[in-house]
Design an enzyme around this catalytic site. Structure first.
Site, PDB file in Angstrom:
ATOM      1  CE  LYS A 117       2.628   6.833 -11.854  1.00  0.00           C
ATOM      2  NZ  LYS A 117       1.066   6.687 -11.826  1.00  0.00           N
ATOM      3  CD  GLU A 170       2.417  19.238   0.147  1.00  0.00           C
ATOM      4  OE1 GLU A 170       1.344  18.975   0.937  1.00  0.00           O
ATOM      5  OE2 GLU A 170       3.048  20.146   0.274  1.00  0.00           O
ATOM      6  CB  CYS A 228      -5.589  16.516   0.312  1.00  0.00           C
ATOM      7  SG  CYS A 228      -5.021  18.017  -0.490  1.00  0.00           S
ATOM      8  CD  GLU A 255      -7.418  11.337   2.755  1.00  0.00           C
ATOM      9  OE1 GLU A 255      -6.533  10.564   2.470  1.00  0.00           O
ATOM     10  OE2 GLU A 255      -7.196  12.806   2.326  1.00  0.00           O
TER      11      GLU A 255
HETATM   12  P1  NAD Z   1      -2.373   7.193  -4.428  1.00  0.00           P
HETATM   13  O1  NAD Z   1      -1.388   7.516  -3.204  1.00  0.00           O
HETATM   14  O2  NAD Z   1      -3.099   5.954  -4.645  1.00  0.00           O
HETATM   15  O3  NAD Z   1      -1.783   7.677  -5.933  1.00  0.00           O
HETATM   16  C1  NAD Z   1      -0.901   8.775  -5.973  1.00  0.00           C
HETATM   17  C2  NAD Z   1       0.019   8.439  -7.173  1.00  0.00           C
HETATM   18  O4  NAD Z   1       0.967   7.436  -6.715  1.00  0.00           O
HETATM   19  C3  NAD Z   1      -0.384   7.788  -8.241  1.00  0.00           C
HETATM   20  O5  NAD Z   1       0.414   8.409  -9.469  1.00  0.00           O
HETATM   21  C4  NAD Z   1       0.008   6.397  -8.228  1.00  0.00           C
HETATM   22  O6  NAD Z   1       0.051   5.784  -9.586  1.00  0.00           O
HETATM   23  C5  NAD Z   1       1.253   6.547  -7.658  1.00  0.00           C
HETATM   24  N1  NAD Z   1       1.683   5.158  -6.913  1.00  0.00           N
HETATM   25  C6  NAD Z   1       0.659   4.335  -6.455  1.00  0.00           C
HETATM   26  N2  NAD Z   1       1.683   3.423  -5.629  1.00  0.00           N
HETATM   27  C7  NAD Z   1       2.895   3.688  -5.878  1.00  0.00           C
HETATM   28  C8  NAD Z   1       4.159   2.973  -5.619  1.00  0.00           C
HETATM   29  N3  NAD Z   1       4.032   1.836  -4.795  1.00  0.00           N
HETATM   30  N4  NAD Z   1       5.092   3.597  -5.759  1.00  0.00           N
HETATM   31  C9  NAD Z   1       5.152   4.708  -6.295  1.00  0.00           C
HETATM   32  N5  NAD Z   1       4.155   5.542  -6.787  1.00  0.00           N
HETATM   33  C10 NAD Z   1       3.040   4.913  -6.534  1.00  0.00           C
HETATM   34  O7  NAD Z   1      -3.440   8.477  -4.097  1.00  0.00           O
HETATM   35  P2  NAD Z   1      -4.421   9.022  -5.000  1.00  0.00           P
HETATM   36  O8  NAD Z   1      -5.780   7.796  -4.687  1.00  0.00           O
HETATM   37  O9  NAD Z   1      -4.062   9.292  -6.672  1.00  0.00           O
HETATM   38  O10 NAD Z   1      -4.934  10.363  -4.259  1.00  0.00           O
HETATM   39  C11 NAD Z   1      -5.590  10.328  -3.056  1.00  0.00           C
HETATM   40  C12 NAD Z   1      -4.806  10.739  -2.301  1.00  0.00           C
HETATM   41  O11 NAD Z   1      -4.016  11.777  -2.354  1.00  0.00           O
HETATM   42  C13 NAD Z   1      -5.527  11.185  -1.037  1.00  0.00           C
HETATM   43  O12 NAD Z   1      -5.155  10.511   0.164  1.00  0.00           O
HETATM   44  C14 NAD Z   1      -5.393  12.531  -0.869  1.00  0.00           C
HETATM   45  O13 NAD Z   1      -5.468  13.114   0.369  1.00  0.00           O
HETATM   46  C15 NAD Z   1      -4.080  12.744  -1.418  1.00  0.00           C
HETATM   47  N6  NAD Z   1      -3.803  14.184  -1.771  1.00  0.00           N
HETATM   48  C16 NAD Z   1      -3.094  14.937  -1.079  1.00  0.00           C
HETATM   49  C17 NAD Z   1      -3.069  16.272  -1.453  1.00  0.00           C
HETATM   50  C18 NAD Z   1      -1.918  17.129  -0.606  1.00  0.00           C
HETATM   51  O14 NAD Z   1      -1.540  18.118  -1.220  1.00  0.00           O
HETATM   52  N7  NAD Z   1      -1.553  16.787   0.635  1.00  0.00           N
HETATM   53  C19 NAD Z   1      -3.553  16.736  -2.475  1.00  0.00           C
HETATM   54  C20 NAD Z   1      -4.300  15.794  -3.101  1.00  0.00           C
HETATM   55  C21 NAD Z   1      -4.476  14.489  -2.708  1.00  0.00           C
END
Ligand code: NAD
Length: 506
Positions: free
Chosen positions: A202, A277, A311, A408
């Site tokens: 997804k 992650e 991240c 963050e």
């Molecule tokens: P997000 O958590 O908003 O979304 C990530 C994914 O989760 C998307 O595909 C989204 O559609 C899905 N999602 C959202 N709500 C959901 C739910 N209720 N149930 C299931 N899936 C759901 O994150 P983002 O805004 O896309 O990315 C930014 C965040 O990701 C930042 O906090 C960043 O630090 C983190 N990140 C972490 C890493 C790592 O390796 N630790 C790497 C990249 C990004």
């Protein structure tokens, strides 16, 4: 979809292949077929550098996720399970060949979808995407169990043999963010397929395009139908349905800590395994003997790489007071030198943020930083009429209690704090004073201080004289609220396997 012209009327260099892909109908990839979502609804895809709509994708539903999971379940015990591990490796190598053959199209789509500079898209696809696939391809034939000596007694009283086998964990649901879309798709797919699992991916609703293009390459590479399924859609519908699905054995999630906690609740129904992650707020500790010629560009890259939407970003600098001013001046000059603009113009090295919402969130933090008394040394403003651009931003005189030091931001905002003659333990206490623990770095020419400080930083990954040293073979993941488990390397593969022990009494 032909509006690919920047607000200054400069036509973007877009290849025929990319244009053809953008103009095609984007569907869900389920059981080897491309199909419409059961909702009939679509999600517009916006180029964050122009604010123009460049494509539309399907908004997948719970019903679409059910279909995708069923096809992954059927594929798990079908033809895929009978393919010898050496051949599984060859299939992953063929997929890598396909990426190499379509490298420039994938790079262009990634830039248009996410806004990252072209150099970064090319670097990440070559050095992380292809390398990761080939790295995990070569693990596939090396997966094996052990024979275990057991002590006689109880049920084992006699001659016996115990051995373990490593089996695929099953059907994997992969939910990924928008900040490095293709790499995250590959980071989930490569170890899952090497282990023999099947997958429902997804992508993030803001950046679904490279995953869909990747779907066409998966088709060409000879991966049996149903092994990889791609369902585009919203987090609260498609993502939620996948996380709650009772026939999914594992969720691998990369995204925010907030959504990570929801994933954990959603997984309770069938106690599926979960790897997370999540977010970070990583410290960068600079001692007075650090080589500033390397440290200054290193610090600027650590924070401003991907416009801070990273991240691992090193957003909290702790620098010795003796070199504070020189470091601040150097990083400011680096920030001033960035070429800001559309990523398809190859000389640009600093792109837009992903969306208007994200930019507003970052601007709010900047305002808060100023209100809390931090000193704005550079940046802080929106730029360009069109596109979600913002200046790289530097604050000094930051204290640990300020929001900009603790939360963050996920944008190009660097907080700089000083230290004097505190002990390493005292500096580490300040560096560790957030709920996160993902990455971090130490800059010094003293090998002993470097290792001692690295040991004190409570993060899954610490680098000395560089930041965010990511490699296919190096385990990566978060301590504290930055995640559960590790990706990359052997540990990354391990999380897609389960161990079965078998004992025979002679
Ligand atoms: P997000 O958590 O908003 O979304 C990530 C994914 O989760 C998307 O595909 C989204 O559609 C899905 N999602 C959202 N709500 C959901 C739910 N209720 N149930 C299931 N899936 C759901 O994150 P983002 O805004 O896309 O990315 C930014 C965040 O990701 C930042 O906090 C960043 O630090 C983190 N990140 C972490 C890493 C790592 O390796 N630790 C790497 C990249 C990004």
């Amino acid at each position: 979809c032909k509006p690919l012209i920047m607000n200054n009327s400069l036509e973007l260099p877009i290849s025929k292949e990319t244009r053809k892909f953008l103009e095609s109908k984007h569907l869900l990839f389920i059981n080897g077929e491309w199909r419409e979502s059961s909702s009939g609804e679509i999600i517009p895809v916006i180029d964050p550098a122009t604010e123009e709509k460049i494509a539309e994708v399907q908004s997948g539903t719970k019903e679409d996720v059910d279909h995708a999971v069923k096809s992954a379940r059927d594929a798990l015990t079908g033809e895929w399970s009978k393919i010898p591990s050496h051949d599984r490796a060859q299939i992953l190598h063929r997929l890598s060949d396909e990426i190499e053959a379509n490298f420039s199209t994938l790079s262009e789509i990634e830039v248009l979808d996410n806004g990252m500079p072209m150099q970064l898209a090319q670097y990440s696809i070559a050095s992380h995407g292809v390398t990761l696939l080939r790295y995990y391809a070569s693990w596939a034939p090396k997966i094996h169990g052990k024979t275990i000596p057991v002590s006689p007694g109880g049920a084992m009283n006699g001659e016996s043999l115990t051995y373990t086998k490593r089996e695929p964990i099953g059907v994997v649901g992969a939910i990924i963010p928008w900040n490095s879309p293709l790499i995250f798709a590959i980071l989930k797919l490569a170890p899952a397929l090497a282990a023999g699992c099947t997958l429902v991916l997804k992508p993030a609703e803001l950046t679904p395009l490279t995953a869909l293009y990747f779907g066409h390459l998966i088709e060409k590479s000879g991966i049996p139908k149903g092994v990889v399924n791609i369902v585009t859609g919203l987090g609260e519908t498609a993502g939620d349905a996948l996380a709650k699905h009772k026939d999914v054995d594992k969720i691998t999630f990369t995204g925010s800590t907030e959504v990570g906690k929801k994933i954990v609740s959603s997984s309770v129904g069938n106690l599926k395994k979960v790897t997370l992650e999540l977010g970070g707020k990583s410290p960068v500790v600079i001692f007075k003997d650090a080589d500033l010629e390397k440290t200054v560009p290193g610090v600027a890259r650590a924070c401003f790489f991907l416009q801070g939407q990273n991240c691992m970003a090193g957003t909290r600098v702790f620098v010795h007071e003796d070199i504070h001013d020189e470091l601040v001046q150097g990083v400011k000059e680096m920030a001033e030198s960035f070429q800001i603009g559309h990523g398809l113009i190859e000389s640009n090295d600093f792109g837009p943020l992903i969306s208007e919402n994200q930019r507003n969130r970052v601007l709010k933090y900047i305002k808060q930083g100023m209100a809390e008394g931090a000193n704005l040394v550079y940046g802080g403003k929106k730029i360009n009429e069109k596109g979600f651009f913002i200046q790289p931003t530097i604050f000094t005189e930051v204290t640990g209690e300020m929001k900009i030091a603790k939360e963050e931001i996920f944008g190009p905002v660097l907080s700089i704090e000083k230290f004097g003659n505190e002990s390493l333990e005292e500096i580490a206490k300040r560096a560790n004073s957030t709920t996160y623990g993902l990455s971090g770095s130490v800059w010094t020419n003293d090998i002993s201080i470097g290792h001692r400080m690295a040991a004190l930083i409570d993060s899954g990954q610490v680098s000395i004289n560089c930041h965010a040293a990511v490699d296919s073979a190096i385990p990566f993941g978060g301590n504290k609220q930055s995640g559960w488990g590790r990706e990359f390397g052997e540990e990354g593969l391990d999380s897609y396997l389960k161990t079965k022990a078998t004992t025979i009494m002679y």
